[in-house]
Write an enzyme that holds these catalytic residues in place. Structure first.
Site: not given
Ligand code: C6P
Length: 424
Positions: A140, A381
């Site tokens: 990500h 993302c």
């Molecule tokens: N993925 C998805 O729809 P946050 O935004 O900080 O809570 O998480 C970020 C993040 C980091 N690593 C991984 C593997 C993730 O899946 C995510 C968040 C969501 O896949 C929102 S982009």
């Protein structure tokens, strides 16, 4: 209660298997009684964020209603109660992931902040031009960009361990990349774009053999796999509360005591200090050294309630149910002409990413939404892994404990409709 939006309103819970576990679990999530565009909500976007059980909603509301005060500051009763609840939540997290002590549990805003903290506070002071950080090709952006930034700041190199056509980490290539200049390995535990579970035990073993610490991005794994940081022996583990039925704006950085102790604070200000003069500041102990300013107290308490909920249901029961959902969905979509699953790793959990010939993922998402089916469409993302597969994006259905076969049938019926519309 009626929602103000013209597309959302409350209706009865879908009860496909009266008396079954999933039926009981569904009753715990009030949002599942909503309709979207006149259809029962079929929520298959759990990788983006999970829905909240009533107990989590109640825990946050009860805090604001009964015990709202700032933590670690007041001698008055409310402040002490708030502090006790906040620290009790930290202990729940510690127990849930089997950390050695609560000093290893740092409350942050989420996975993204946790990784940025490690990048700036752990990696930056240790990196120079001959060094490198290793990530995988299926990360990500939150586990890429903080490392890109710290590499730009220090001249270090960002190395990328490849994945094969199934979306599995190439362990041989990974092992070849780890070398004397490697200062950290940062890899996802469960890919949000492909659903692949990475071989974390082997990753830690290979890295530790060369004395290299490992950060695991547990944003997705935390709600689907049992996470035991003691057994994994990883050095850092990051996750977000909102992906495990907790509130947004709260997350956790786990770090081994010795590493956290040796790191400077990431942000500075109130609550993270022991004493301040204009000449110098002495920092507080762990974990408070990393929690500058008033924290998300209600969020931490809500996360504690979410962990209570998951523990009561049992992570193994959740994993088994989701395994069944993923198998069922994978089997059904295989029959849809032109549909290609992106991410066919042997070890997968809860995520079904796919493309449909000649149809943009956003069109798939929009047409499904008309039937009340919520999925995510796009690059999730994780643009580099899309580039790896030569696509701009996928449609992604992601499952949770409250999803049912009936909801997967609704997804598949919607996909057949999409296909018919685009074949005309
Ligand atoms: N993925 C998805 O729809 P946050 O935004 O900080 O809570 O998480 C970020 C993040 C980091 N690593 C991984 C593997 C993730 O899946 C995510 C968040 C969501 O896949 C929102 S982009």
């Amino acid at each position: 209660m009626r929602m103000e939006s013209d597309v959302l309103q409350e209706t009865e819970v879908l009860t496909p298997h009266a008396g079954s576990d999933v039926d009981r679990w569904r009753q715990d999530f009030p949002i599942l009684r909503e309709t979207v565009r006149g259809k029962p909500l079929v929520y298959l976007d759990n990788a983006a964020t999970t829905q909240k059980p009533q107990s989590v909603i109640d825990a946050e509301a009860a805090f604001y209603r009964h015990t709202n005060a700032n933590v670690h500051r007041g001698v008055h009763a409310l402040s002490q109660l708030a502090t006790d609840q906040y620290e009790a939540a930290r202990e729940k997290v510690r127990r849930f992931i089997n950390a050695a002590g609560t000093q290893e549990i740092v409350f942050v805003r989420g996975t993204t902040e946790a990784i940025n903290l490690v990048a700036q506070s752990y990696a930056r002071p240790r990196l120079s031009a001959d060094d490198n950080i290793i990530v995988s090709a299926m990360e990500h952006h939150s586990n890429i960009v903080p490392w890109q930034m710290v590499c730009a700041q220090t001249g270090a190199e960002l190395r990328v361990a490849p994945v094969n056509d199934a979306g599995e980490l190439d362990l041989d290539m990974f092992a070849k990349l780890v070398g004397p200049g490697t200062k950290l390995v940062a890899i996802t535990h469960l890919s949000n774009a492909l659903g692949s579970i990475t071989p974390v035990a082997r990753i830690v073993e290979i890295a530790h053999a060369l004395g290299v610490p490992v950060l695991l991005d547990g944003a997705q794994a935390i709600a689907h796999l049992g996470v035991d940081v003691g057994a994994l022996d990883c050095d850092f583990y990051a996750f977000s509360g909102h992906k495990i039925f907790g509130p947004t704006g709260i997350g956790v950085l786990y770090g081994k005591t010795a590493l956290l102790d040796a790191m400077p604070p990431y942000q500075v200000g109130g609550d993270m200090i022991r004493s301040v003069t204009f000449g110098q500041t002495e920092y507080n102990d762990l974990p408070y050294k990393f929690e500058a300013g008033t924290p998300n107290i209600a969020g931490a308490i809500g996360l504690g309630a979410a962990i209570d909920y998951v523990s009561a249901v049992g992570i193994d029961a959740i994993a088994e149910h989701e395994r069944d959902l993923l198998d069922y969905a994978t089997g059904l979509v295989a029959g849809i002409k032109g549909l290609k699953i992106i991410g066919t790793a042997q070890h997968k959990a809860s995520i079904l990413s796919f493309t449909l010939d000649g149809v943009h993922p956003h069109d798939i998402g929009t047409i499904l939404d008309n039937d009340g089916v919520a999925i995510r469409a796009g690059h999730h993302c994780a643009m580099p892994v899309m580039q790896r597969f030569g696509i701009a994006g996928t449609a992604r259905a992601s499952f949770s404990l409250y999803n049912t076969h009936g909801e997967i049938d609704a997804l598949v019926a919607g996909l057949v409709k999409v296909q018919e519309m685009f074949q005309r």
